[in-house]
Scaffold this motif. Structure first.
Motif, PDB file in Angstrom:
ATOM      1  N   PHE A  54      31.661  31.221  36.376  1.00  8.91           N
ATOM      2  CA  PHE A  54      31.541  32.738  35.856  1.00  8.91           C
ATOM      3  C   PHE A  54      30.469  32.930  35.020  1.00  8.91           C
ATOM      4  CE2 PHE A  54      35.899  32.229  36.940  1.00  8.91           C
ATOM      5  CZ  PHE A  54      36.199  33.194  37.702  1.00  8.91           C
ATOM      6  N   ASN A  58      27.448  35.909  36.096  1.00  9.79           N
ATOM      7  CA  ASN A  58      26.674  36.784  35.045  1.00  9.79           C
ATOM      8  C   ASN A  58      25.456  36.381  34.439  1.00  9.79           C
ATOM      9  OD1 ASN A  58      29.275  38.445  34.886  1.00  9.79           O
ATOM     10  ND2 ASN A  58      30.119  36.692  34.761  1.00  9.79           N
ATOM     11  N   TYR A  59      25.142  35.325  34.059  1.00  7.92           N
ATOM     12  CA  TYR A  59      24.017  35.112  33.603  1.00  7.92           C
ATOM     13  C   TYR A  59      22.798  34.054  34.139  1.00  7.92           C
ATOM     14  CZ  TYR A  59      27.094  37.107  29.905  1.00  7.92           C
ATOM     15  OH  TYR A  59      27.970  38.030  29.202  1.00  7.92           O
ATOM     16  N   GLN A  95      22.368  40.621  40.767  1.00  4.11           N
ATOM     17  CA  GLN A  95      23.936  40.608  41.002  1.00  4.11           C
ATOM     18  C   GLN A  95      23.951  39.773  42.222  1.00  4.11           C
ATOM     19  OE1 GLN A  95      25.919  44.396  40.942  1.00  4.11           O
ATOM     20  NE2 GLN A  95      25.699  44.690  38.813  1.00  4.11           N
ATOM     21  N   ASN A  98      22.968  36.430  41.575  1.00  5.12           N
ATOM     22  CA  ASN A  98      23.839  35.428  40.556  1.00  5.12           C
ATOM     23  C   ASN A  98      24.931  34.916  41.369  1.00  5.12           C
ATOM     24  OD1 ASN A  98      22.077  35.613  38.591  1.00  5.12           O
ATOM     25  ND2 ASN A  98      23.141  37.250  37.381  1.00  5.12           N
ATOM     26  N   GLN A  99      25.630  36.004  42.280  1.00  6.44           N
ATOM     27  CA  GLN A  99      26.785  35.655  42.999  1.00  6.44           C
ATOM     28  C   GLN A  99      26.496  34.629  43.983  1.00  6.44           C
ATOM     29  OE1 GLN A  99      27.828  39.258  44.807  1.00  6.44           O
ATOM     30  NE2 GLN A  99      28.411  40.243  42.987  1.00  6.44           N
TER      31      GLN A  99
END
Length: 363
Positions: A54, A58-59, A95, A98-99
């Motif tokens: 996670f 997100n980062y 996004q 990152n995913q």
């Protein structure tokens, strides 16, 4: 200092904190680690591994200091991430990146954690073959993990540099993994043995160092008549390190089939390694019940090897990281399912082992 270095140093400090916590909780105890303790520690480490997923989704873009579409495009091209950018939209492109980064990490973690199970088979044989007392298992595994972290760090970043410079090495890795998978399948019923006297590490140590003939509690070294000697417990540690080195030759190329980003390979590797100690105490006594797991691991290595050999065609076909994760989970889940549905006949079971039972050892 680059963003990669900051991210890596922070990660290593966190891992060493977890290992220090592990040493503080269990390292001072003279008794064997119980199933309950191992279960709690396993849950804790797996939970941390999932939490890191996670963090990445997100980062993850902070890892390579991505702050523009050009930088993002450069990172994606360099590490061959299967991500399609949204022109003019940095936020949504990040996004998507990152995913995918999180999925690559999670897939690599599952692969490494699964392959670590095969490590447990060998560690059980080493401990029983050398007659190590169960109360000393934790000490050996703890220092073995520290050594493994250093070796994996070198292996992974050297391997990444070679892949970046010589892309054809991916095909060599792929062919090697297919060979390893087929060999594992053919040798699935072969009885494995550890002969303490003829092991190469023991022969080397006896030839070049002073070795004490008997265990001395949980000590790695002992002074006898003014001469400092290594104990058999330290020999066991060296053998486990050598064993991990051999397994790394399989597992690290396997994760490079999932991601070319060496940091993600390293993160997934290390989280799986720090979970190996607790998983050993949790599974050592029941690991032989998973009779089809070797076949599952063989199929896993073969699949990963084929994926590396045909990665260009798979990319054109639209094969994604999610597809890899689902196939890997399917292979492992199927082998475990059939192991539970069709258990091995007890009278045919060759290795009986209880990590809490002192009678496993030879004296």
């Amino acid at each position: 200092m680059t963003s990669e270095n900051i991210f890596l140093i922070s990660f290593l400090l966190f891992i060493f904190f977890i290992l220090a916590l592990d040493l503080g909780l269990f390292g001072k105890k003279s008794s064997a680690v119980s199933m309950k303790q191992a279960g709690l520690m396993s849950f804790f480490v797996v939970a941390l591994s999932v939490c890191f997923y996670f963090v990445l989704i997100n980062y993850g873009h902070y890892l390579h200091g991505i702050d523009s579409l050009d930088k993002l495009q450069h990172v994606i091209a360099r590490h061959h991430h299967p991500v399609h950018l949204i022109p003019g939209d940095l936020e949504h492109s990040i996004q998507l990146y990152n995913q995918n980064l999180g999925l690559e990490y999670l897939t690599g973690y599952v692969v490494e954690y699964a392959l670590s199970v095969d490590n447990i088979f060998v560690i059980v044989l080493i401990f029983t073959g050398f007659g190590v007392a169960p109360r000393n298992y934790h000490r050996v595994l703890f220092w073995g993990i520290l050594g493994a972290i250093v070796m994996r760090f070198v292996f992974i970043f050297v391997g990444a540099a070679l892949i970046e410079k010589f892309e054809w090495i991916m095909y060599v890795f792929g062919a090697f993994l297919v060979f390893t998978g087929v060999k594992m399948f053919l040798d699935k019923d072969k009885e494995e043995k550890i002969d303490p006297q003829s092991h190469p590490v023991v022969k080397f140590a006896n030839k070049h160092f002073k070795v004490h003939n008997h265990f001395v509690g949980n000590k790695f070294f002992v002074t006898v008549d003014g001469i400092r000697k290594m104990t058999p417990l330290f020999l066991v540690l060296l053998i486990i390190e050598a064993t991990d080195l051999i397994f790394a030759v399989d597992s690290i190329p396997a994760i490079f089939s999932v991601t070319k980003d060496p940091y993600i390979v390293f993160f997934s590797n290390i989280f799986a390694i720090i979970g190996l100690r607790s998983m050993f105490f949790l599974l050592a006594g029941i690991i032989n019940k998973f009779r089809f797991l070797k076949i599952g691991l063989a199929a896993l290595l073969t699949f990963i090897g084929l994926k590396m050999l045909f990665h260009v065609y798979l990319d054109q076909f639209g094969f994604t990281t999610t597809d890899s994760l689902l196939i890997i989970i399917g292979i492992l889940g199927t082998s475990i399912f059939f192991s539970l549905i069709f258990p091995e006949n007890k009278k045919d079971r060759k290795l009986k082992f209880d990590p809490e039972n002192e009678d496993n050892t030879r004296h």
